[in-house]
Each structure stands twice: as C-alpha cells, then as structure tokens.
Design an enzyme around this catalytic site. Structure first.
Site, PDB file in Angstrom:
ATOM      1  N   ASP A  45       0.880  -1.166   0.000  1.00 19.20           N
ATOM      2  CA  ASP A  45       0.000   0.000   0.000  1.00 19.20           C
ATOM      3  C   ASP A  45       0.922   1.222   0.000  1.00 19.20           C
ATOM      4  O   ASP A  45       1.839   1.314   0.809  1.00 19.20           O
ATOM      5  CB  ASP A  45      -0.856  -0.034   1.271  1.00 19.20           C
ATOM      6  CG  ASP A  45      -1.845   1.112   1.303  1.00 19.20           C
ATOM      7  OD1 ASP A  45      -2.961   0.918   0.804  1.00 19.20           O
ATOM      8  OD2 ASP A  45      -1.485   2.191   1.810  1.00 19.20           O
ATOM      9  N   ILE A  46       0.678   2.135  -0.908  1.00 18.12           N
ATOM     10  CA  ILE A  46       1.526   3.331  -0.991  1.00 18.12           C
ATOM     11  C   ILE A  46       0.980   4.373  -0.012  1.00 18.12           C
ATOM     12  O   ILE A  46      -0.189   4.758  -0.116  1.00 18.12           O
ATOM     13  CB  ILE A  46       1.530   3.881  -2.438  1.00 18.12           C
ATOM     14  CG1 ILE A  46       2.104   2.846  -3.421  1.00 18.12           C
ATOM     15  CG2 ILE A  46       2.295   5.196  -2.526  1.00 18.12           C
ATOM     16  CD1 ILE A  46       3.537   2.422  -3.142  1.00 18.12           C
ATOM     17  N   GLU A 173       6.904  17.743 -21.585  1.00 16.79           N
ATOM     18  CA  GLU A 173       5.671  17.118 -22.090  1.00 16.79           C
ATOM     19  C   GLU A 173       4.722  18.195 -22.581  1.00 16.79           C
ATOM     20  O   GLU A 173       4.046  18.036 -23.590  1.00 16.79           O
ATOM     21  CB  GLU A 173       5.008  16.273 -20.992  1.00 16.79           C
ATOM     22  CG  GLU A 173       3.814  15.446 -21.472  1.00 16.79           C
ATOM     23  CD  GLU A 173       2.470  16.168 -21.423  1.00 16.79           C
ATOM     24  OE1 GLU A 173       1.497  15.653 -21.994  1.00 16.79           O
ATOM     25  OE2 GLU A 173       2.395  17.265 -20.818  1.00 16.79           O
ATOM     26  N   GLU A 174       4.682  19.299 -21.830  1.00 16.49           N
ATOM     27  CA  GLU A 174       3.727  20.366 -22.142  1.00 16.49           C
ATOM     28  C   GLU A 174       4.063  21.101 -23.441  1.00 16.49           C
ATOM     29  O   GLU A 174       3.258  21.885 -23.941  1.00 16.49           O
ATOM     30  CB  GLU A 174       3.642  21.359 -20.973  1.00 16.49           C
ATOM     31  CG  GLU A 174       3.168  20.739 -19.655  1.00 16.49           C
ATOM     32  CD  GLU A 174       1.707  20.333 -19.658  1.00 16.49           C
ATOM     33  OE1 GLU A 174       1.039  20.448 -20.703  1.00 16.49           O
ATOM     34  OE2 GLU A 174       1.232  19.888 -18.597  1.00 16.49           O
ATOM     35  N   HIS A 289      -4.065  23.526 -16.168  1.00 17.76           N
ATOM     36  CA  HIS A 289      -3.185  24.512 -16.823  1.00 17.76           C
ATOM     37  C   HIS A 289      -3.400  25.942 -16.306  1.00 17.76           C
ATOM     38  O   HIS A 289      -3.165  26.905 -17.045  1.00 17.76           O
ATOM     39  CB  HIS A 289      -3.338  24.437 -18.355  1.00 17.76           C
ATOM     40  CG  HIS A 289      -2.656  23.234 -18.929  1.00 17.76           C
ATOM     41  ND1 HIS A 289      -2.502  23.009 -20.280  1.00 17.76           N
ATOM     42  CD2 HIS A 289      -2.060  22.174 -18.317  1.00 17.76           C
ATOM     43  CE1 HIS A 289      -1.845  21.875 -20.471  1.00 17.76           C
ATOM     44  NE2 HIS A 289      -1.572  21.340 -19.297  1.00 17.76           N
ATOM     45  N   ASP A 308      -1.743   3.577  -5.344  1.00 12.00           N
ATOM     46  CA  ASP A 308      -1.786   2.148  -5.001  1.00 12.00           C
ATOM     47  C   ASP A 308      -1.922   1.296  -6.266  1.00 12.00           C
ATOM     48  O   ASP A 308      -1.305   0.228  -6.374  1.00 12.00           O
ATOM     49  CB  ASP A 308      -2.966   1.857  -4.058  1.00 12.00           C
ATOM     50  CG  ASP A 308      -2.754   2.431  -2.663  1.00 12.00           C
ATOM     51  OD1 ASP A 308      -1.606   2.769  -2.307  1.00 12.00           O
ATOM     52  OD2 ASP A 308      -3.753   2.548  -1.923  1.00 12.00           O
TER      53      ASP A 308
HETATM   54  N1  TRP Z   1      -1.156  15.433 -21.068  1.00 12.75           N
HETATM   55  C1  TRP Z   1      -2.063  16.538 -20.860  1.00 12.75           C
HETATM   56  C2  TRP Z   1      -1.279  17.643 -20.215  1.00 12.75           C
HETATM   57  O1  TRP Z   1      -0.316  17.405 -19.563  1.00 12.75           O
HETATM   58  C3  TRP Z   1      -3.208  16.167 -19.975  1.00 12.75           C
HETATM   59  C4  TRP Z   1      -4.171  15.302 -20.657  1.00 12.75           C
HETATM   60  C5  TRP Z   1      -5.225  15.675 -21.368  1.00 12.75           C
HETATM   61  C6  TRP Z   1      -4.133  13.887 -20.693  1.00 12.75           C
HETATM   62  N2  TRP Z   1      -5.874  14.588 -21.864  1.00 12.75           N
HETATM   63  C7  TRP Z   1      -5.222  13.497 -21.468  1.00 12.75           C
HETATM   64  C8  TRP Z   1      -3.292  12.931 -20.148  1.00 12.75           C
HETATM   65  C9  TRP Z   1      -5.494  12.146 -21.693  1.00 12.75           C
HETATM   66  C10 TRP Z   1      -3.556  11.601 -20.375  1.00 12.75           C
HETATM   67  C11 TRP Z   1      -4.627  11.216 -21.147  1.00 12.75           C
HETATM   68  O2  TRP Z   1      -1.639  18.764 -20.389  1.00 12.75           O
HETATM   69 ZN    ZN Z   2      -0.559  19.559 -18.776  1.00  9.12          ZN
END
Ligand code: TRP
Ligand code: ZN
Length: 319
Positions: A45-46, A173-174, A289, A308
């Site tokens: 369990d986390i 990622e963004e 965001h 978990d």
């Molecule tokens: N990855 C997107 C972000 O970081 C968030 C997001 C929107 C998302 N739709 C998704 C992540 C579907 C996983 C699956 O802004």
């Molecule tokens: Zn995002």
C-alpha cells in the site's frame, strides 16, 4: 540412475522417513508456488501521506522559482534534483538525459532498479514539467509523486522482481511530449524491444475525479481494471484525447502501453457523478493549466487509489 538393489528399512526408520517427507516436501513446494502466483498480492500500500509530502515539495519548489516548474525554468531543474536525490538515496541507478527544446535545455530523469531480467523491462513514467502558469500539482506533480513513492516502495521492500524495473520523469511534455519522444528516438531498436510495457501516469489526483484507464495493451489495461474492481471502484476508458501524453511516444514505437488518468478540462456527467461522486457539470480539473493547480487542487482519495494502483501494476507485471 536406478540400480535394482534390495534395501531393507526398519519400520521405525520408514515411519520417520515418511514423516520427514510429509513435513518437508509440501513446505518446500509451497514456497515457489506462492512466490510465483501470489506476488501481485504483496504489492505494498503506498502511503498517500508520502505522496502528498512530495507534492508539498513541488509546491515549495515552484514558490521559490517564480511560481512554476516549467521546461527551461529553474523550477524544472529543481524538481529533477529533488526526485533524483530521493532515488539515489534509495539505491536506484539514475541518469539525466539532456535535450534542447524551444532554445532551452530540457531534462529526462531515468531510474533503474538493479536486477531483474534485462530483456524484459517494466517501465513506469510521468511528466515532471508544469505549464508556465502555475505549479502543476495535479498536472503532473500527482503522477510524478505517485511513481516516485512507488519506486521508493520498491526500495523499502527490497523487491526482487523477475523483470527489470525502470522509472522515468519526462521533461517538456507540455511542449508536445518532447522529452519522452527524445528518449524513445535515442533508444536503440534492441533496447526498445526489451520494454515489455510502459505505464503512464499523467494527472492522477484531479479534484473532481474520474477513474480512467487507457484502452491500450490488454494485459496492462486488465491489471489496472482488476485493481479498481478489487476496490469496488468503477472505471471508464480514457477518452479525453488519446496520444496527449508520453505513452504516445512509446506506442508509436510499437511498445505496449497503458496508464491511468483522473480527468482534465472535460466536465463530469450526471451519470459519472452518480458512480464516482463529485460534481456533475463541472470539469474533472477546473484548474487544469491554471495558476490554481496548487496543493489544494488534489483529491486525496483519487491520489491514494491511483498511487496504489501504480504499485499494484508494477508488482503484478514484473513478478
Ligand atoms: N497530457 C495533458 C497535459 O499534460 C493532460 C491530458 C489531457 C491527458 N488529456 C489526457 C493525459 C489524456 C492523459 C490522457 O496537459
Ligand atoms: Zn498539462
């Protein structure tokens, strides 16, 4: 070798031998049988308090660095340093991969848990960067903290999985899943083929949460669904934009993927509010965001269940 010799045993010895056999044989067989089939059950369990403590650290890092943890900003590198420090202290082998995006240096953090079959890698990842407008605590401090605590649980348990475990925290990622794309593009074909599965955790503590499972690799999907079924929590397939996170980088390279998500700007329907609670007609994450994506923007129950579930899947898929 079988030599047909006649052996005589006294009845007392025969009974003693028989007794020994009954005592020893089933016990000796029970150990491997347990280790093989019940390994998933021993996933820890986390502790959600630990996951929240990481979120508080991300919040402090943002506060001390101009209010965000975005690519190219000092709060991003400080986030990398925080996560790396925890993993190094826990015995992971870490490496920081640099790349350039939008004229700024970006960083991916890769952490390998020593041991396991190097030809079968179970891989969990989360993006560590925020947008510039805020601290990014749900997006994606939540996934970053959830897998960090899963990795630390691997260390606490001194887990010896059959497969090799790898964790990663992605940069930029963004800006268009830049960090994970860079990682996969620079991974030799032979290394790609060793990844049995990539599990993605992007937004797992949304304040008005849904419980979404990526509809991708059937084994990974079933593992997550089984976990939530065991909790009695209904799940739905993730539909808020396939390919919108780092799993797409792996999927595009033919690697099996899966993941969890608690929702972004889409509104919860009345039917979803009936099954999960929360507020219908309101976004899963109203602070998506935005500057209000703070530590207040987290549903602790969702964060706990999904952390978990991450540990459950890492254990189940690697044993
Ligand atoms: N990855 C997107 C972000 O970081 C968030 C997001 C929107 C998302 N739709 C998704 C992540 C579907 C996983 C699956 O802004
Ligand atoms: Zn995002």
């Amino acid at each position: 070798m079988t030599t047909p010799t006649t052996t005589r045993t006294t009845p007392a010895l025969a009974i003693a031998a028989g007794l020994l056999a009954t005592l020893l044989v089933p016990a000796a067989q029970a150990v491997p049988a347990d280790a093989g089939t019940a390994a998933a059950a021993v996933a820890p369990d986390i502790p959600v308090a630990n996951v929240k403590a990481h979120l508080n650290q991300f919040s402090t890092i943002a506060a001390n660095n101009g209010g965000n943890r975005a690519h190219g900003r000092p709060g991003y590198k400080a986030s990398i340093d925080y996560v790396k420090g925890k993993l190094d202290a826990a015995g992971f082998t870490t490496s920081v991969q640099q790349f350039t995006s939008n004229g700024a240096t970006g960083y991916n953090l890769i952490a390998d848990w020593p041991g396991g079959d190097p030809n079968r890698v179970v891989f969990a990842g989360a993006h560590l960067d925020s947008v510039t407008s805020g601290a990014g605590i749900n997006d994606n401090g939540s996934g970053s903290a959830g897998i960090l605590e899963t990795a630390l649980a691997v260390s606490r348990a001194q887990y010896k999985p059959a497969k090799h475990l790898r964790f990663a925290w992605w940069g930029a990622e963004e800006l268009g899943i830049v960090g994970s794309k860079h990682y996969v593009a620079n991974l030799p074909r032979t290394e790609r083929s060793k990844i049995a599965g990539y599990l993605n955790f992007d937004m797992i503590g949304s304040p008005n949460p849904g419980y979404f499972v990526y509809d991708d690799d059937p084994t990974i999907e079933k593992t997550f669904k089984d976990y939530f079924a065991g909790l009695g929590v209904p799940t739905e397939i993730e539909t808020e934009g396939d390919g919108r996170s780092d799993h797409a980088s792996f999927k595009n390279a033919g690697i099996p993927v899966g993941g969890l998500f608690t929702g972004a700007s889409t509104r919860k329907t009345a039917a979803q509010a009936r099954k999960w609670g929360g507020t219908s007609g309101q976004a899963f994450d109203r602070c998506y965001h935005s500057s209000c994506d703070t530590t207040a923007n987290i549903n602790e129950t969702a964060l706990n269940r999904n952390s978990d579930a991450a540990a459950y899947a890492v254990w189940a898929l690697s044993s």
